[in-house]
Write a protein that holds these residues in place. Structure first.
Motif, PDB file in Angstrom:
ATOM      1  N   SER A 115       0.843  -1.200   0.000  1.00 11.86           N
ATOM      2  CA  SER A 115       0.000   0.000   0.000  1.00 11.86           C
ATOM      3  C   SER A 115       0.876   1.247   0.000  1.00 11.86           C
ATOM      4  O   SER A 115       2.067   1.185   0.301  1.00 11.86           O
ATOM      5  N   ASP A 116       0.256   2.377  -0.304  1.00 10.28           N
ATOM      6  CA  ASP A 116       0.955   3.666  -0.298  1.00 10.28           C
ATOM      7  C   ASP A 116       1.218   4.044   1.156  1.00 10.28           C
ATOM      8  O   ASP A 116       0.294   4.280   1.936  1.00 10.28           O
ATOM      9  N   GLU A 117       2.484   4.092   1.548  1.00 11.90           N
ATOM     10  CA  GLU A 117       2.850   4.366   2.943  1.00 11.90           C
ATOM     11  C   GLU A 117       2.563   5.796   3.368  1.00 11.90           C
ATOM     12  O   GLU A 117       2.419   6.071   4.555  1.00 11.90           O
ATOM     13  N   SER A 118       2.474   6.708   2.404  1.00 10.76           N
ATOM     14  CA  SER A 118       2.224   8.109   2.764  1.00 10.76           C
ATOM     15  C   SER A 118       0.779   8.318   3.192  1.00 10.76           C
ATOM     16  O   SER A 118       0.470   9.289   3.878  1.00 10.76           O
ATOM     17  N   GLY A 119      -0.097   7.431   2.785  1.00 15.15           N
ATOM     18  CA  GLY A 119      -1.504   7.558   3.141  1.00 15.15           C
ATOM     19  C   GLY A 119      -2.256   8.543   2.273  1.00 15.15           C
ATOM     20  O   GLY A 119      -3.430   8.821   2.527  1.00 15.15           O
ATOM     21  N   GLU A 120      -1.611   9.113   1.274  1.00 17.65           N
ATOM     22  CA  GLU A 120      -2.245  10.105   0.406  1.00 17.65           C
ATOM     23  C   GLU A 120      -3.192   9.475  -0.604  1.00 17.65           C
ATOM     24  O   GLU A 120      -4.080  10.136  -1.110  1.00 17.65           O
ATOM     25  N   SER A 121      -2.992   8.201  -0.921  1.00 19.65           N
ATOM     26  CA  SER A 121      -3.872   7.547  -1.893  1.00 19.65           C
ATOM     27  C   SER A 121      -4.168   6.120  -1.431  1.00 19.65           C
ATOM     28  O   SER A 121      -3.524   5.600  -0.520  1.00 19.65           O
ATOM     29  N   ALA A 179      -3.933   3.676  -3.544  1.00 21.02           N
ATOM     30  CA  ALA A 179      -3.300   2.859  -4.579  1.00 21.02           C
ATOM     31  C   ALA A 179      -2.531   1.701  -3.945  1.00 21.02           C
ATOM     32  O   ALA A 179      -1.939   1.834  -2.874  1.00 21.02           O
ATOM     33  N   VAL A 180      -2.552   0.569  -4.634  1.00 19.19           N
ATOM     34  CA  VAL A 180      -1.839  -0.619  -4.184  1.00 19.19           C
ATOM     35  C   VAL A 180      -0.909  -1.066  -5.308  1.00 19.19           C
ATOM     36  O   VAL A 180      -1.320  -1.165  -6.457  1.00 19.19           O
ATOM     37  N   SER A 181       0.331  -1.313  -4.952  1.00 18.98           N
ATOM     38  CA  SER A 181       1.291  -1.841  -5.923  1.00 18.98           C
ATOM     39  C   SER A 181       1.416  -3.345  -5.696  1.00 18.98           C
ATOM     40  O   SER A 181       1.314  -3.825  -4.568  1.00 18.98           O
ATOM     41  N   CYS A 193       5.720  -6.868   2.747  1.00 12.95           N
ATOM     42  CA  CYS A 193       4.471  -6.509   2.061  1.00 12.95           C
ATOM     43  C   CYS A 193       3.316  -6.376   3.051  1.00 12.95           C
ATOM     44  O   CYS A 193       3.385  -6.801   4.198  1.00 12.95           O
ATOM     45  N   ASN A 194       2.232  -5.770   2.546  1.00 11.60           N
ATOM     46  CA  ASN A 194       1.025  -5.606   3.364  1.00 11.60           C
ATOM     47  C   ASN A 194       0.066  -6.771   3.210  1.00 11.60           C
ATOM     48  O   ASN A 194      -0.877  -6.905   3.999  1.00 11.60           O
TER      49      ASN A 194
END
Length: 159
Positions: free
Chosen positions: A131-137, A139-141, A154-155
């Motif tokens: 997941s996006d660690e910044s928490g801004e989106s 989005a999942v990679s 990983c998450n």
């Protein structure tokens, strides 16, 4: 089922692999269960697939599934002869059918064993999700075929 010694992490992973193999091979319908029947209601072949994981450098689930499928593809069923030649199926030649049938497994030197009929060849692919660690989106990679270190970082995992 599900080995793993005394380590709870190993037991958890072994049970996860066991459940995946059951879902993939049995519930998924890749094995033709009727082909394992020698005589309806009486004789059936019982298959036992055992997977030993020697080293886990990551993605052990996919490696075990591939090994199990390869073993089933390689396996050969010997031919089985049931009964005798008198037509009543009991093998004693008297024609009245009150004696038990004889069951003979034909040796592979006498008759070529047949391959195990599989409906399809299941293959698995594991993705590590980040997941996006910044928490801004939201989005999942995803990463295909993660190593052991990537699995730890990983998450989540998707197989």
């Amino acid at each position: 089922g599900g080995g793993g010694g005394d380590n709870p992490h190993q037991k958890l992973k072994a049970n996860k692999i066991l459940r995946l193999l059951e879902r993939t091979l049995l519930i998924g319908g890749s094995i033709d269960a009727e082909a394992l029947c020698v005589k309806s209601g009486e004789w059936v072949w019982r298959l036992h697939v055992e997977v030993s994981l020697l080293d886990d450098g990551g993605n052990a689930v996919d490696a075990c599934a591939l090994a199990a499928v390869a073993a089933l593809r390689h396996f050969r069923l010997p031919e089985v002869r049931i009964g005798g030649g008198d037509g009543d199926g009991n093998g004693n030649g008297d024609g009245n059918g009150d004696a038990p049938e004889t069951t003979t497994i034909i040796h592979s030197d006498d008759r070529e064993p047949s391959p195990l009929p599989l409906h399809h060849t299941p293959l698995t692919s594991t993705f590590a999700l980040f997941s996006d660690e910044s928490g801004e989106s939201v989005a999942v990679s995803s990463l295909l075929d993660p190593s052991d270190r990537e699995e730890l970082a990983c998450n989540g995992l998707l197989t």
